[in-house]
Design a protein around this motif. Structure first.
Motif, PDB file in Angstrom:
ATOM      1  N   ASP A  39       6.353   3.607   4.010  1.00  0.00           N
ATOM      2  CA  ASP A  39       6.146   2.979   2.708  1.00  0.00           C
ATOM      3  C   ASP A  39       5.621   1.565   2.908  1.00  0.00           C
ATOM      4  N   ASP A  40       5.729   0.735   1.892  1.00  0.00           N
ATOM      5  CA  ASP A  40       5.171  -0.621   1.955  1.00  0.00           C
ATOM      6  C   ASP A  40       5.779  -1.450   3.080  1.00  0.00           C
ATOM      7  N   ARG A  77       3.373   6.181   1.446  1.00  0.00           N
ATOM      8  CA  ARG A  77       3.603   6.016   0.008  1.00  0.00           C
ATOM      9  C   ARG A  77       3.613   4.535  -0.315  1.00  0.00           C
ATOM     10  N   ASN A 114       3.456   1.468  -3.342  1.00  0.00           N
ATOM     11  CA  ASN A 114       3.660   1.158  -4.757  1.00  0.00           C
ATOM     12  C   ASN A 114       2.326   0.837  -5.418  1.00  0.00           C
ATOM     13  N   SER A 115       2.144   1.344  -6.627  1.00  0.00           N
ATOM     14  CA  SER A 115       0.876   1.135  -7.325  1.00  0.00           C
ATOM     15  C   SER A 115       1.108   1.225  -8.821  1.00  0.00           C
ATOM     16  N   TYR A 150      -2.291   9.489  -7.080  1.00  0.00           N
ATOM     17  CA  TYR A 150      -1.295   8.667  -7.766  1.00  0.00           C
ATOM     18  C   TYR A 150      -0.213   9.566  -8.348  1.00  0.00           C
ATOM     19  N   ARG A 200       6.351   7.451 -11.342  1.00  0.00           N
ATOM     20  CA  ARG A 200       7.797   7.582 -11.167  1.00  0.00           C
ATOM     21  C   ARG A 200       8.379   8.350 -12.351  1.00  0.00           C
ATOM     22  N   ARG A 225       3.407   5.546  -7.335  1.00  0.00           N
ATOM     23  CA  ARG A 225       3.076   5.472  -5.919  1.00  0.00           C
ATOM     24  C   ARG A 225       1.760   6.174  -5.648  1.00  0.00           C
TER      25      ARG A 225
END
Length: 649
Positions: free
Chosen positions: A191-192, A210, A212-213, A240, A243, A253
């Motif tokens: 992830d990030d 994955r 965050n977006s 995309y 959530r 994400r």
């Protein structure tokens, strides 16, 4: 309504076949070639076709195919190379893989390419644009043969397109490789927090990132993939996923999937930006970088080492955990020359070297040789927490160890191992698995309960194509007198409709002439008048059909009419199949439909339309629940993010 079809013309295309008497190799025989003339690359004379590079005389002199210049006698030499030369034809083989590559009329405007891929003697089947990883890299399928595809310049499995063009990464399915292990290494999920870090994976392992977006117009895209050749490749360009939190203002994400293909080091850069309609995109506001070190799959070297030391091979399956009596025994497999330190209370089985090789091949395909820990010179601090089974393989200085766990997956792996055993080894495994039959039932039941119930998708109602009088007799249970009356009405209706269509053909022919004359003279008013006249004829056809339908239904008694309208209500119910109506709701719809249709004038189109509107309002406002209304709403279109191609800048 009968339609009048006007044939505008037919285009005839002559078949493109190979010239009679052309000297072709086995690969080129049976294919189609353009009929124009070509030029011989040896003597400069004309060839039998534009796709041929040799004339007949030079082909006979050199003993080469007129199309691809392959030898005419005997098979082409098989090259054991890890790289395919896409500039010339050849046959390549590595392990169980074989690839036949043919390039015809190279360097000319008629150049075409054809690739045939087999594994263990069987051709790899695929649909157009499917992709698959091979020992020579990623290949894509372009149809069965050049003459049968829309490409006309390349077909079969190819590493590169016509004139070395790149493959279509975003099109087609990624097929599983036939030599992939049954239990591949688990994907590495990041992830990030992995931004700027270095990770290690083995060849064949996937990397899932994955990030965050925010929803559109914000998106992530692949900036650069720098490295040694195709160390890692992107399986997709990201998608995309919002959530699943109602009302919460949280970012979704963007998910990217990469595949490690060969040993080496690669640096991956992803960019986050806002989409714009302008040609010049705004710069990325942030980036994600990741360094990936791809190590070779240890399974290959471990399998070689185990097979080279079969005399000392031992395989133990040991149980750890509490038990009042020896329910879950351990046992050991070994070749006759191996020195065995038997586990107390375990079964010892001697196997042949041939069976030992089968077991090693199975462990390689199972993924054990790739995942297992090498405990050579290492001693575990403590025994694993039970209940569990562990598996160890000793040979040639290797001590491979893996904890199988205690669940249904463990049982399935033992089932697979049992399939390669025979003799005393198979009996010992049968005894072990039989002792866990009760646990198997419990675990299978738990898995079945944990899986969400998949509701079957209801298909649209198929129309009943039988005539109306046949449907009435089938649904309503007509008497013999009613059937005779219906037969007389049907005969009258058929005669009336035949006369109507005969006059309609004359009318439509006249209208067609009026339209042609109006267009020729540019008279728009006359053209509109002709189309108004056409719509009136069509309306009269519908009116006549409704009148005859009403006459046929008028034969029914009141009780039979109720049955018929209940039967017709199925079309209303079918419109709401996504709502999964209950039995009580279906009964209410049938009752409401019968109440509205009884006594109505079936020839009045407006009245029938009003009834349809009332029924739909009643269902949506009074019958359906909130969940059912939500199920009836069309799903939103997927978010289309522009500028998601690989950015080389």
């Amino acid at each position: 309504m009968k339609r009048l079809v006007i044939a505008l013309g037919v285009l005839v295309v002559p078949a493109l076949v190979a010239p009679v008497g052309a000297e072709l190799c086995q690969t080129c025989k049976g294919r189609y070639y353009p009929g124009d003339l070509g030029k011989c690359v040896v003597c400069g004379k004309e060839t039998g076709g534009g796709a041929f590079v040799l004339c007949k005389k030079c082909s006979a002199k050199l003993g080469q195919c007129e199309h691809c210049r392959a030898p005419l006698k005997g098979p082409r030499p098989v090259l054991k190379s890890v790289r395919v030369d896409t500039k010339k034809s050849g046959v390549y083989a590595l392990g169980k893989w074989k690839y036949e590559y043919n390039i015809g009329a190279a360097g000319t405007r008629n150049e075409n390419r054809l690739g045939r891929l087999t594994y263990n003697g069987k051709p790899i089947a695929g649909k157009e644009y499917d992709r698959i990883w091979t020992p020579w890299g990623l290949m894509q399928h372009f149809g069965q043969d050049v003459s049968l595809t829309k490409h006309m310049v390349h077909a079969g499995w190819l590493l590169k397109r016509y004139r070395d063009g790149p493959l279509y990464w975003e099109t087609g399915r990624l097929l599983p490789s036939p030599d992939a292990p049954a239990n591949p290494p688990a994907p590495l999920e990041l992830d990030d927090s992995a931004n700027g870090k270095k990770v290690s994976v083995i060849a064949g392992q996937r990397i899932i990132i994955r990030l965050n977006s925010n929803p559109r117009p914000w998106y992530w895209l692949i900036g650069k993939v720098e490295g040694e050749g195709e160390t890692i490749v992107h399986v997709d360009n990201g998608k995309y996923v919002p959530r699943d939190q109602k009302g919460a203002k949280v970012p979704g994400r963007f998910i990217f999937t990469f595949l490690a293909t060969r040993p080496g080091t690669a640096k991956l850069t992803l960019k986050y930006r806002k989409a714009s309609r302008r040609k010049i995109q705004a710069p990325a506001i942030k980036t994600f970088t990741l360094t990936v070190a791809v190590k070779p799959d240890p399974a290959v070297e471990r399998a070689k080492k185990l097979k080279a030391n079969l005399d000392s091979l031992k395989l133990t399956l040991r149980y750890y955990g509490q038990q009042g009596k020896p329910l879950y025994r351990s046992f050991c497999l070994s070749v006759p020359l191996a020195i065995v330190d038997a586990v107390p209370g375990s079964d010892h089985v001697t196997i042949s070297k041939k069976q030992a090789e089968k077991i090693i091949d199975h462990l390689a395909g199972d993924g054990f040789l790739a995942r297992s820990m090498n405990l050579s010179g290492i001693k575990l601090a403590k025994s694993p927490d039970g209940p569990t089974y562990t598996i160890r393989a000793w040979a040639g200085g290797l001590v491979l160890y893996e904890n199988l766990g205690w669940d249904l997956k463990m049982l399935k792996r033992l089932d697979a191992l049992q399939g390669v055993l025979d003799g005393e080894g198979a009996k010992a495994m049968d005894k072990l698995l039989a002792r866990m039959s009760g646990l198997r039932k419990e675990w299978e039941k738990a898995v079945a309960i944990s899986k969400p119930a998949v509701k079957p998708i209801k298909k649209p109602l198929a129309p009943d194509k039988s005539p109306l009088h046949v449907q009435l007799a089938k649904v309503c249970g007509l008497s013999e007198e009613q059937k005779k009356e219906l037969a007389g009405l049907v005969a009258e209706r058929d005669k009336a409709m035949k006369d109507f269509y005969a006059g309609m053909v004359v009318e439509m022919t006249g209208i067609k002439t009026m339209v042609a004359e109006a267009r020729a003279s540019g008279d728009r008013d006359a053209e509109k008048a002709a189309f108004v006249r056409m719509r009136r004829i069509q309306a009269s056809e519908g009116r006549i059909k409704r009148q005859w339908r009403a006459k046929l239904i008028a034969v029914l008694k009141p009780s039979q009419e109720v049955k018929w309208f209940q039967y017709q209500a199925r079309w209303v119910i079918d419109k709401y199949r996504k709502a999964n109506l209950t039995a009580d709701q279906i009964d209410k719809i049938k009752t409401a439909y019968v109440k509205q249709m009884m006594g109505v004038d079936l020839t009045d189109a407006k009245a029938l339309g009003e009834i349809s509107r009332k029924i739909n309002d009643y269902i949506t406002t009074k019958l359906l629940t909130d969940a059912q209304r939500k199920a009836m709403k069309p799903k939103p279109e997927p978010v289309v993010v522009p500028e998601r191609a690989v950015d080389t800048g």
